[in-house]
Scaffold this active site. Sequence first.
Site, short mmCIF file in Angstrom:
data_model
loop_
_atom_site.label_atom_id
_atom_site.label_comp_id
_atom_site.label_asym_id
_atom_site.label_seq_id
_atom_site.Cartn_x
_atom_site.Cartn_y
_atom_site.Cartn_z
N THR A 159 -44.70 50.03 38.79
CA THR A 159 -44.11 51.24 39.37
C THR A 159 -43.65 52.19 38.28
O THR A 159 -43.67 53.41 38.46
CB THR A 159 -42.92 50.84 40.27
OG1 THR A 159 -43.42 50.03 41.32
CG2 THR A 159 -42.22 52.03 40.86
N THR A 179 -42.11 45.35 38.77
CA THR A 179 -40.95 44.50 39.07
C THR A 179 -41.33 43.25 39.87
O THR A 179 -40.61 42.25 39.83
CB THR A 179 -39.90 45.28 39.90
OG1 THR A 179 -40.55 45.78 41.06
CG2 THR A 179 -39.27 46.40 39.11
N ASP A 180 -42.44 43.34 40.63
CA ASP A 180 -42.72 42.28 41.61
C ASP A 180 -42.89 40.90 40.99
O ASP A 180 -42.46 39.90 41.58
CB ASP A 180 -43.96 42.64 42.44
CG ASP A 180 -43.67 43.76 43.43
OD1 ASP A 180 -42.49 44.10 43.62
OD2 ASP A 180 -44.63 44.29 44.01
N1 ASP Z 1 -45.67 46.66 43.19
C1 ASP Z 1 -45.10 47.15 41.95
C2 ASP Z 1 -45.47 46.23 40.83
O1 ASP Z 1 -44.88 45.16 40.74
C3 ASP Z 1 -43.64 47.21 42.09
C4 ASP Z 1 -42.95 47.58 40.82
O2 ASP Z 1 -43.52 47.77 39.77
O3 ASP Z 1 -41.77 47.69 40.90
O4 ASP Z 1 -46.26 46.58 39.97
#
Ligand code: ASP
Length: 326
Positions: free
Chosen positions: A18, A97-98
Site C-alpha cells: 500500500t 502490511t498484510d
Molecule cells: N494489501 C496490501 C499489501 O499488503 C495492504 C498493505 O500494504 O497495507 O500489500
Amino acid sequence: MADAIETRRHVILGTGGTIAGKAAQPGDGVGYVAGQVSVEDLLASIPSLVGQPLEIEQVAQVDSKDMGFALWQQLATRVAFHLNRPEVDAVVITHGTDTIEETAFFLQTVLRPAKPVVLTCAMRPATALVPDGPQNLVDALAVTRHPGAQGVVVVCAGQIHSAADVSKVHTYRVDAFDSGDAGPLGCVEEGRLRLFRPWPTACETGSCDPVALQRIQSVQALPLVMLLTSHADADGTLVHALLSRGESASGPAVRGIVVAGTGNGTVHHALEAALLEAQAMGVRVVRTSRCAHGPLLTHPGQLLTVARSLTPVKARIALALELLEV
Ligand code: ASP
C-alpha cells in the site's frame, strides 16, 4: 573521517504494498491498487531524504497478500548481499502490511542480521489525502541510524516492533500493529528513539547467517506445511484431504500441519483425532492458538507439540524452516 561518514550507505529495497499504492481518487483509502509507485519515486517525494546516501533497488512490486517463498528467497539474498558490503550500514524494506510480520519473521530466522534490517509500510496509499508511508520511511531510517541497532524490526506509526512479536491487528487503522504482551521494542519521536527492550539477537560471526541462507537458496520450495483452524463443528475433513494429497510410498506430500487451536491451544476432538492420525503417519503437527495474545501453557499428557509463543502464521514458517533444518 568526513569521507568515511559520507561513504556509509543505506540500501532501500522496494517490494510494493500500500505504501506504493495508487487510487483513482485521492480520498479513497481502500479502493486502490497496491505496488504501483516505484520506491525511487516514493523516496524522491520526501524532501528530507533528497541528497542522502541511499541506494535504491526495486526487488518486486506486489500486493503482499500474494507474498511467497520465491520472493522471500530473492529478498533474503539481496538483503544478505547488501549487509555483507562493509560500506552498507543498514537495509530498509518497503512492504505491504498484510504479510509484513511473516516476511520479518522469515528474514530474522534465516539471516539473524548483525546490522539493522527495517521493514516499513503504510495503511494508506501514496495517493491518499494524508499518506502515512513517508513518515514511516523517515522513521525507519531513524531506526537504522541508531547506534547498536541490529536484527529485523518493523516500523509503523511511530513504533518499532521486533520480528518475533509483531502482528497486524487492525484492518484499517493507521496504527495497525501490536507486539502483544511483549509490547513494542521502542518508539520513534521526531527522529529520536526511545527503546524499551533489547534488539533482536544477531548471529555472532559476520553480518548475517550464511549457513541458513545457503539452505533456503538451495531449494525450490519450502516443505509443505499447512495451517488449519479449530472451531465449533470442526472435523477431520481437511486433514484427510491433506493426507491423501500426493500420497506416495514415502508418505503424504504434506510434511507439517499447524493448527490454530481455541484458547490455550485446545483442538476440537474430531479434528484432534485426525491430527493424531496425521502425526502417526509422520506428519509434524504443531498446536498454536487463534487467540490474539498470550503464550500456550503446557501440561503433562498433551499429545500434540506446541509452538509456545508463535502466532499460527509464524509457526507455519518456523516449522517449514525446521523441516528444512534451518
Ligand atoms: N494489501 C496490501 C499489501 O499488503 C495492504 C498493505 O500494504 O497495507 O500489500
